[in-house]
Design a protein around this motif. Structure first.
Motif, PDB file in Angstrom:
ATOM      1  N   VAL A   1      43.966  43.405  36.731  1.00  0.00           N
ATOM      2  CA  VAL A   1      43.280  42.297  37.543  1.00  0.00           C
ATOM      3  C   VAL A   1      42.453  42.876  38.599  1.00  0.00           C
ATOM      4  O   VAL A   1      42.909  43.145  39.570  1.00  0.00           O
ATOM      5  N   PRO A   2      41.125  43.242  38.307  1.00  0.00           N
ATOM      6  CA  PRO A   2      40.229  43.849  39.337  1.00  0.00           C
ATOM      7  C   PRO A   2      40.388  43.117  40.844  1.00  0.00           C
ATOM      8  O   PRO A   2      40.482  41.702  40.664  1.00  0.00           O
ATOM      9  N   THR A   3      40.203  43.701  41.795  1.00  0.00           N
ATOM     10  CA  THR A   3      39.990  43.281  42.896  1.00  0.00           C
ATOM     11  C   THR A   3      38.733  43.507  43.346  1.00  0.00           C
ATOM     12  O   THR A   3      37.928  44.247  42.926  1.00  0.00           O
ATOM     13  N   PRO A   4      38.078  42.741  44.630  1.00  0.00           N
ATOM     14  CA  PRO A   4      36.776  42.785  45.020  1.00  0.00           C
ATOM     15  C   PRO A   4      36.317  44.455  45.091  1.00  0.00           C
ATOM     16  O   PRO A   4      35.323  44.886  44.533  1.00  0.00           O
TER      17      PRO A   4
ATOM     18  N   THR B 174      37.818  46.890  43.699  1.00  0.00           N
ATOM     19  CA  THR B 174      37.976  47.941  42.514  1.00  0.00           C
ATOM     20  C   THR B 174      37.221  47.337  41.363  1.00  0.00           C
ATOM     21  O   THR B 174      36.826  48.140  40.352  1.00  0.00           O
TER      22      THR B 174
END
Lengths: 309, 398
Positions: free
Chosen positions: A7-10, A12
């Motif tokens: 679940v990407p973060t801003p 990454t």
């Protein structure tokens, strides 16, 4: 629980977007000129936050690996044996991955690798796996167990996938039948029982779905396990298995069921696959059933998993 | 620099490991209290003297664990620590306690590590750690970059290290297996050990299934229930307690990564610098140790610790193991109570097993497993995947 995907973060998100486009992006520190992975908001060399992105070649070498012969988690049981790898990119940073398209005997530490972009379109995520850069080293992953000594499949088992049964009409849904079901299951929710509870009148509880298809038969027409011998509209693959086990049930609802409805059920063989375990072979048969009402509206779709041994 | 050897372990408790625990389960807090009670009794020190505690996570109190424990036990402390170093927590707890005592901010510190089964709550909740030691929380690097590839749990990380070791230095599976075999010899003299009465041969180990190449089933610890605690106090107070004081002479602690993928050099274990610091602090050398109590989650951990701590040269570990008898009666006693491989891996108390084992030997209370003339011990703790490591040098008071 589903197999976990990133679940990407801003911070990454560009890395994962890059993989979606078939590019491997590394964080680059403008202060000390190092590249690093995984992406962080500060440089792990000098703690600067003056960072950009650089496209890496995507190629690298195998730093180390193991052949995991037991699943590292039940969700990864389908990947055993897993070739769990640490890959060192040509630019220096290492990342966690697995090796694909390689027979076990061809894996050596230090071997040159190239990326394989494994797309998961629904989740819009691409996993970065690796295969030997040298095409001659590629090949199918050898199975851990030799071919099943005692397969329960017949020649026609797999050919039956997709086969659809006859559409069967159930008996009409009635207030009385819903009441009997609710009392039998001790579910006294007024939504199922009290016509005044909702402006649209009563609805049937969700688990009522298959009740209109349970027609009573004389004892002589039951098999030893209590299930009627004649199963109208049921399609099932030919197998050499003797016993059936309930292996799971999932259902998705689209429309409520109300008194007066006449449901139609159509079943099809969704999947057939065999798994070898310590105690022998099991064949998993997935039967999908689609329920529609008298207006042709889709009411529910269920999937039954039946384990055959 | 460092400790002056003015703090000592005065008492301990180690519960018998159990594969199928009997009796009503106790909460983590209740287990903590029970271990504190038993360790203080062993030391002959009153609860009223306790003014420090060190704990790791307590299941019922995700926050404020030290304060909750102080309240439950009815103690007021001037030193409270929550150590989060996995299998290195116990060794980490002991040096922190010793440092607090040498600083003069505490006199009697209890370090307890419960590892018994927990009562099932009336409304069961989902497992707090569905992916074990890897965090699947949003924003966790493990969730994003490691778990999706199946890189989780412990076996595979250690196997990756072992394969890398093999590629650089060569690998003798029989030497690795002998570590488990020698420790089993010790366990067979110790009725408390899980594998008491079950002798083992090198071939048994090598014929057990490969779990993650090159690691076999019998080179991996078996998790069981248990619990262990020690009481650390000043050397003066320890001298007036019930047992021979076991001085904490030196320590070292190192950690730099969580997942092996991101280690600078996986073959240079954190033990190397931790041991260098610990030996220098104690003014001792590896050759002066009478025993080693090495965290033995896997055989490869023991082999690489022997090398990186300086008991033999890098790459010579296999030869060292083959040339020495590592059992309690051998010329290099290593984990003389059986080690976690044969005594049983008691969860978070597993790290304390190594502290207690050295303490038991130096106090000369090891019964049939007593190492002769045992005064100095090299002790390690190891957390994660050789990612957080602690060394203690313990020495009996003259």
């Amino acid at each position: 629980m589903k197999k976990p995907l990133p679940v990407p973060t801003p911070d990454t998100r560009p890395f994962w977007n890059g993989l979606n486009e078939g590019r491997v992006l590394l964080r680059h520190c403008r202060d000390c000129d190092c590249v690093f992975h995984y992406p962080r908001t500060v440089c792990p060399d000098c703690l600067s936050s003056d960072l950009g992105w650089r496209q890496a070649s995507g190629t690298g070498t195998l730093y180390t690996y193991t052949v995991s012969r037991r699943p590292t988690h039940p969700l990864f049981a389908d990947e055993v044996p897993q070739y769990l790898a640490v890959v060192e990119l040509d630019e220096g940073p290492r990342l966690t991955s697995t090796l694909v398209n390689v027979p076990e005997a061809n894996i050596t530490i230090g071997m040159a690798l190239e990326p394989v972009f494994e797309r998961h379109d629904k989740e819009r995520i691409t996993l970065l796996r690796f295969q030997p850069a040298n095409p001659e080293l590629r090949g199918a992953q050898a199975a851990t167990q030799s071919a099943p000594a005692t397969s329960l499949l017949t020649e026609d088992s797999l050919a039956s996938i997709g086969k659809t049964g006859e559409a069967i009409r159930g008996y009409p849904v009635s207030v009385e039948e819903i009441r009997r079901f609710c009392f039998a299951t001790d579910d006294l929710n007024p939504r199922w029982l009290d016509p005044a509870a909702s402006p649209d009148g009563i609805t049937a509880p969700p688990a009522f779905l298959s009740i209109p298809f349970d027609t009573d038969v004389p004892l002589a027409e039951l098999a030893d396990d209590g299930v009627p011998l004649a199963q109208q509209g049921l399609v099932f693959p030919p197998l050499k298995a003797r016993r059936k086990l309930f292996g799971g049930y999932q259902v998705e609802y689209f429309q409520p069921i109300r008194p007066g409805d006449v449901l139609t059920r159509q079943r099809r063989i969704l999947d057939v696959h065999e798994r070898q375990g310590a105690s022998g072979s099991s064949v998993f048969v997935l039967i999908e059933a689609t329920y529609t009402n008298q207006r042709g509206e889709k009411v529910a779709v269920e999937v039954n998993t039946i384990v055959n041994r | 620099m460092g400790l002056q050897g003015r703090a000592a372990i005065a008492g301990y408790v180690e519960l018998k490991p159990e594969k199928n625990p009997q009796g009503e389960p106790l909460s983590g807090i209740q287990q903590w209290a029970q271990l504190a009670q038993l360790a203080l009794r062993d030391a002959g020190i009153a609860k009223s003297e306790v003014d420090g505690l060190v704990t790791s996570a307590v299941p019922e109190t995700g926050m404020f664990a030290p304060a909750t424990l102080a309240e439950y036990l009815g103690i007021e402390v001037g030193f409270a620590e929550h150590v989060d170093l996995g299998g290195a927590s116990a060794a980490g707890a002991v040096w922190r306690a010793a440092a607090a005592i040498e600083l003069g901010i505490a006199e009697v510190v209890v370090c307890a590590f419960p590892a018994g089964p927990l009562p099932v709550p009336p409304e069961p909740k989902p497992h707090p750690f569905p992916f074990g030691a890897s965090s699947n929380e949003y924003g966790s690097p493990q969730a994003e970059f490691d778990i999706p590839y199946g890189n989780l749990a412990q076996n595979c990380g250690y196997a990756q290290i072992a394969n890398l070791y093999a590629a650089r230095y060569g690998y003798d599976p029989r030497a690795l297996a002998k570590i488990a075999v020698d420790q089993r010899t010790s366990a067979c003299a110790n009725p408390d050990a899980l594998f008491y009465g079950k002798p083992l041969t090198i071939d048994d180990v090598l014929n057990s299934p490969l779990i993650a190449d090159p690691i076999h089933l019998l080179e991996i610890v078996m998790p069981v229930a248990g619990g262990a605690a020690v009481v650390v106090t000043s050397a003066e107070r320890a001298a007036r307690a019930r047992n021979r004081p076991v001085l904490v002479r030196g320590f070292g602690e190192r950690l730099a990564f969580k997942t092996p993928t991101y280690a600078r050099d996986l073959l240079q274990t954190p033990i190397a610098s931790a041991a260098r610091q610990a030996f220098a602090m104690a003014g001792r050398t590896p050759a002066q140790m009478d025993m080693a109590s090495i965290y033995d989650c896997y055989t490869i951990t023991v082999l690489m610790t022997l090398e990186d701590a300086g008991f033999c040269a890098k790459g010579e570990g296999a030869r060292f193991v083959l040339e020495h008898d590592l059992s309690y009666r051998g010329d290099f006693p290593c984990n003389p109570h059986g080690g976690q491989l044969s005594f049983g891996q008691t969860g978070m108390a597993g790290g304390m097993h190594h502290v207690v084992d050295a303490t038991r030997q130096i106090m000369r209370r090891a019964g049939a497993n007593q190492v002769r003339d045992c005064n100095r011990a090299f002790v390690t703790g190891n957390g994660g995947i050789m990612s957080e490591q602690v060394v203690l040098i313990l020495e009996g008071a003259a």
